[in-house]
Design a protein around this motif. Structure first.
Motif, short mmCIF file in Angstrom:
data_model
loop_
_atom_site.label_atom_id
_atom_site.label_comp_id
_atom_site.label_asym_id
_atom_site.label_seq_id
_atom_site.Cartn_x
_atom_site.Cartn_y
_atom_site.Cartn_z
N LYS A 62 5.72 0.03 -3.28
CA LYS A 62 6.80 -0.01 -2.31
C LYS A 62 7.72 1.19 -2.47
O LYS A 62 7.72 1.86 -3.51
CB LYS A 62 7.62 -1.30 -2.48
CG LYS A 62 6.85 -2.59 -2.24
CD LYS A 62 7.77 -3.79 -2.43
CE LYS A 62 7.08 -5.09 -2.18
NZ LYS A 62 7.99 -6.26 -2.38
N SER A 63 8.52 1.47 -1.44
CA SER A 63 9.46 2.60 -1.50
C SER A 63 10.49 2.41 -2.60
O SER A 63 11.04 3.37 -3.13
CB SER A 63 10.16 2.77 -0.15
OG SER A 63 10.81 1.55 0.22
N SER A 64 10.73 1.16 -2.97
CA SER A 64 11.69 0.86 -4.03
C SER A 64 11.11 1.15 -5.41
O SER A 64 11.83 1.12 -6.41
CB SER A 64 12.10 -0.62 -3.97
OG SER A 64 10.97 -1.44 -4.19
N GLY A 65 9.80 1.42 -5.45
CA GLY A 65 9.13 1.66 -6.73
C GLY A 65 8.47 0.42 -7.28
O GLY A 65 7.70 0.49 -8.25
N GLU A 66 8.74 -0.74 -6.65
CA GLU A 66 8.09 -1.97 -7.07
C GLU A 66 6.63 -1.99 -6.63
O GLU A 66 6.27 -1.37 -5.63
CB GLU A 66 8.81 -3.18 -6.47
CG GLU A 66 10.20 -3.44 -7.02
CD GLU A 66 10.81 -4.68 -6.39
OE1 GLU A 66 10.40 -5.79 -6.79
OE2 GLU A 66 11.65 -4.53 -5.49
N LYS A 67 5.82 -2.76 -7.37
CA LYS A 67 4.41 -2.90 -7.03
C LYS A 67 4.13 -4.30 -6.50
O LYS A 67 4.61 -5.28 -7.07
CB LYS A 67 3.52 -2.64 -8.26
CG LYS A 67 3.60 -1.22 -8.80
CD LYS A 67 2.79 -1.07 -10.07
CE LYS A 67 2.91 0.34 -10.63
NZ LYS A 67 2.18 0.47 -11.92
N GLU A 68 3.40 -4.36 -5.40
CA GLU A 68 2.96 -5.64 -4.85
C GLU A 68 1.44 -5.71 -5.03
O GLU A 68 0.73 -4.77 -4.67
CB GLU A 68 3.33 -5.76 -3.37
CG GLU A 68 3.03 -7.13 -2.78
CD GLU A 68 3.49 -7.25 -1.33
OE1 GLU A 68 3.10 -8.23 -0.68
OE2 GLU A 68 4.21 -6.35 -0.85
#
Length: 354
Positions: A62-68
């Motif tokens: 994600k753009s936030s740096g989180e991974k889904e």
């Protein structure tokens, strides 16, 4: 790509993923079930724990740096011959509501996409770790307390399943080499059928309660999340009503390993370990603080008997796979290992039951 909603509320995507071109098919699937995922930010990885299906991890940054992350399971060749996929999906959905199984995100012609559980799969060392095995015992007990709808007969699945496998055995095998190996190792299908009838006659007398069981709790189907201190089960292809002791015995049989070169029956859990495992299991299953010694011993004895049934089931299963599977695994050798172990244990167990 079009998709339709099933009556159960799941998204069905009318595609079939080619097992020889997994990533192209998975990306096509993701366009429907995760339309907001940008392909350039998707990372795919093939996982290798199973010997029947293929599993692909799909990770989106994600753009936030989180991974889904989600998982896509592609069913093995011709596995629909002996697995009820509708029942599998029903079971996963039932258990998901109770927090015992992952959420399904989408279903396609030869597989499904579902929730990723963070953690690691167990191995022959971690399965006996004192911080882990009590969680497995407790989780199994929770599952065994689940009741399906009244429309589902409360009968042990294992006898019909073995019958199904026996009926799927080719006579002869399509390859002369396979047929020669089968004849040399097992003589004939008739001999296996006679063995099955004898086994059923003796073991169907068991007093082990019938519960909703996983029935395939190999080490790769148990996920340990160290950070959360939790255990999760995955892959409910064989989940069904069965004998309580069968599910426990089947799990203990997996302690020895799965890799052909790594199977070692010296790893089979000793009586002391099984007693402690069953004690923790019964505390949850019976909702008591301290199960009695006779209660523990009764289950222990039943587990030793059902160990025999587990070996026979997966030995016959492996012979079916030997004919039909495209997976790079020596199913012929695995059948020999499981059925040889069956014959090693048979006379002692049959003497107890006669």
């Amino acid at each position: 790509m079009s998709s339709v909603c099933l009556a159960a509320g799941d998204i069905f995507v009318p595609i079939k993923i080619d097992e020889n071109d997994l990533y192209a098919g998975v990306l096509k699937l993701l366009k429907t079930i995760r339309p907001n995922w940008i392909q350039e930010k998707i990372k795919l990885k093939t996982l290798t724990d199973g010997i029947t299906n293929k599993l692909v991890s799909c990770q989106f940054l994600k753009s936030s740096g989180e991974k889904e992350i989600l998982l896509v399971r592609i069913y093995g060749n011709k596995t629909d011959l002996f697995i009820d996929r509708s029942a599998e999906i029903r079971n996963i959905k039932t258990l998901n509501v109770l927090g015992l199984a992952p959420q399904i995100y989408g279903i396609f012609e030869n597989g499904l996409a579902y929730q990723y559980y963070p953690g690691i799969t167990l191995d022959t060392e971690s399965v006996t770790n004192d911080n882990i095995w009590p969680l497995v015992a407790t989780q199994m007990a929770k599952m065994h307390k689940v009741q399906l709808g009244k429309e589902i007969p409360k009968e042990p699945f294992v006898w019909d399943k073995i019958e199904q496998f026996l009926n799927l055995l080719p006579d002869p095998f399509t390859s002369e080499e396979k047929q020669a190996r089968f004849t040399n190792s097992f003589s004939s299908i008739t001999k296996l059928r006679i063995e099955y009838e004898r086994l059923k006659t003796l073991l169907s007398k068991t007093e082990s309660p019938i519960v909703f069981a996983h029935n395939d709790l190999l080490l790769g189907n148990v996920i340990y999340n160290k950070d959360e201190g939790t255990i999760s089960f995955i892959d409910y292809e064989y989940a069904a009503y069965c004998y309580q002791a069968f599910d426990i015995a089947n799990h203990f049989n997996e302690f020895v390993g799965l890799s052909i070169d790594d199977i070692d029956y010296d790893r089979y859990p000793c009586e002391e370990f099984q007693f402690e495992w069953i004690k923790v299991y019964l505390a949850m299953y019976l909702d008591v603080d301290h199960p009695t010694e006779p209660q523990i011993r009764k289950v222990y004895k039943e587990v030793q008997q059902m160990s025999l049934l587990s070996h026979f089931l997966w030995g016959i299963w492996s012979l079916v796979q030997y004919e039909h599977s495209n997976i790079d695994f020596d199913f012929g050798r695995y059948a020999e290992i499981r059925l040889n172990r069956y014959y090693e244990l048979r006379d002692k167990i049959f003497k107890q039951l006669s």
